[in-house]
Design an enzyme around this catalytic site. Structure first.
Site, PDB file in Angstrom:
ATOM      1  CB  CYS A  68      -1.566   1.088   5.987  1.00  0.00           C
ATOM      2  SG  CYS A  68      -0.994   0.529   4.376  1.00  0.00           S
ATOM      3  CD  GLU A 122      -2.156   4.060   3.208  1.00  0.00           C
ATOM      4  OE1 GLU A 122      -1.743   3.378   2.247  1.00  0.00           O
ATOM      5  OE2 GLU A 122      -3.342   4.088   3.548  1.00  0.00           O
ATOM      6  CB  CYS A 139      -5.693  -1.272   4.598  1.00  0.00           C
ATOM      7  SG  CYS A 139      -3.952  -1.736   4.635  1.00  0.00           S
ATOM      8  CB  CYS A 168      -0.872   0.045   1.247  1.00  0.00           C
ATOM      9  SG  CYS A 168      -2.196  -1.161   1.263  1.00  0.00           S
TER      10      CYS A 168
HETATM   11  N1  THU Z   1      -4.350   0.514  -0.955  1.00  0.00           N
HETATM   12  C1  THU Z   1      -3.454   1.420  -0.447  1.00  0.00           C
HETATM   13  O1  THU Z   1      -2.436   1.736  -1.090  1.00  0.00           O
HETATM   14  N2  THU Z   1      -3.702   1.944   0.781  1.00  0.00           N
HETATM   15  C2  THU Z   1      -4.774   1.637   1.540  1.00  0.00           C
HETATM   16  O2  THU Z   1      -4.852   2.074   2.679  1.00  0.00           O
HETATM   17  C3  THU Z   1      -5.845   0.822   0.985  1.00  0.00           C
HETATM   18  C4  THU Z   1      -5.531   0.093  -0.262  1.00  0.00           C
HETATM   19  C5  THU Z   1      -4.071  -0.090  -2.265  1.00  0.00           C
HETATM   20  C6  THU Z   1      -3.738  -1.552  -2.236  1.00  0.00           C
HETATM   21  C7  THU Z   1      -4.071  -1.982  -3.628  1.00  0.00           C
HETATM   22  O3  THU Z   1      -2.949  -1.733  -4.473  1.00  0.00           O
HETATM   23  C8  THU Z   1      -5.211  -1.057  -4.027  1.00  0.00           C
HETATM   24  O4  THU Z   1      -5.209   0.007  -3.089  1.00  0.00           O
HETATM   25  C9  THU Z   1      -6.575  -1.743  -4.013  1.00  0.00           C
HETATM   26  O5  THU Z   1      -6.795  -2.386  -2.818  1.00  0.00           O
END
Ligand code: THU
Length: 145
Positions: A101, A62, A98, A60
């Site tokens: 993160c 973060e 999420c 992710c």
């Molecule tokens: N994702 C993030 O980068 N940060 C979050 O807090 C939630 C989800 C990304 C992970 C994945 O590459 C995409 O969003 C879809 O889930």
């Protein structure tokens, strides 16, 4: 003091998260995310999501930002985190970090004893809350001391 710095840097922090979103590698989900971390010296460190053909290994935004900050020698002083994302980079609703993160951000924050303000940026609204609200009773470095 730190609240004043957050207020001063708020727009820049959000713009940095938006800019980072442009570096997202998200060919599988199509969901582009950018994150920006504000430190107590005014520095901003960014990250974008980095997906993987083995889907579950995707990182992710973060988490990438926190790893980048650590690599730059930053181990504390985390005041705020801005995050935003959307399909193809088109931001609509505010998204919040999420669960994984939240834990990753907590590690960086705990090293400096801060409770960063998390700015979840959408087109209509920016939802703000402290990390301790998103992740109460967190497990952290102190538990292993
Ligand atoms: N994702 C993030 O980068 N940060 C979050 O807090 C939630 C989800 C990304 C992970 C994945 O590459 C995409 O969003 C879809 O889930």
């Amino acid at each position: 003091m730190s609240d004043a710095l957050i207020a001063e840097k708020r727009d820049e922090l959000i713009a940095a998260a938006r800019g980072a979103m442009g570096s997202a590698y998200a060919p599988y989900s199509g969901f582009h995310v950018g994150a920006a971390l504000l430190f107590d010296d005014g520095a901003i460190v960014t990250g974008a999501n980095f997906e993987n053909a083995s889907y579950g290994l995707s990182l992710c935004a973060e988490t990438v930002a926190c790893a980048s900050a650590s690599q730059a020698g930053r181990r504390g002083g985390l005041l705020a985190v801005a995050v935003m994302g959307g399909m193809g980079g088109a931001v609509e609703a505010a998204i919040s970090p999420c669960g994984r993160c939240r834990q990753v951000v907590n590690e960086l924050a705990a090293l400096g004893g801060t409770d960063p303000l998390v700015l979840c940026v959408g087109t209509q609204e920016t939802v703000e809350m402290r990390l301790s609200v998103l992740l109460p009773n967190a497990f952290g470095p102190a538990n292993l001391a």
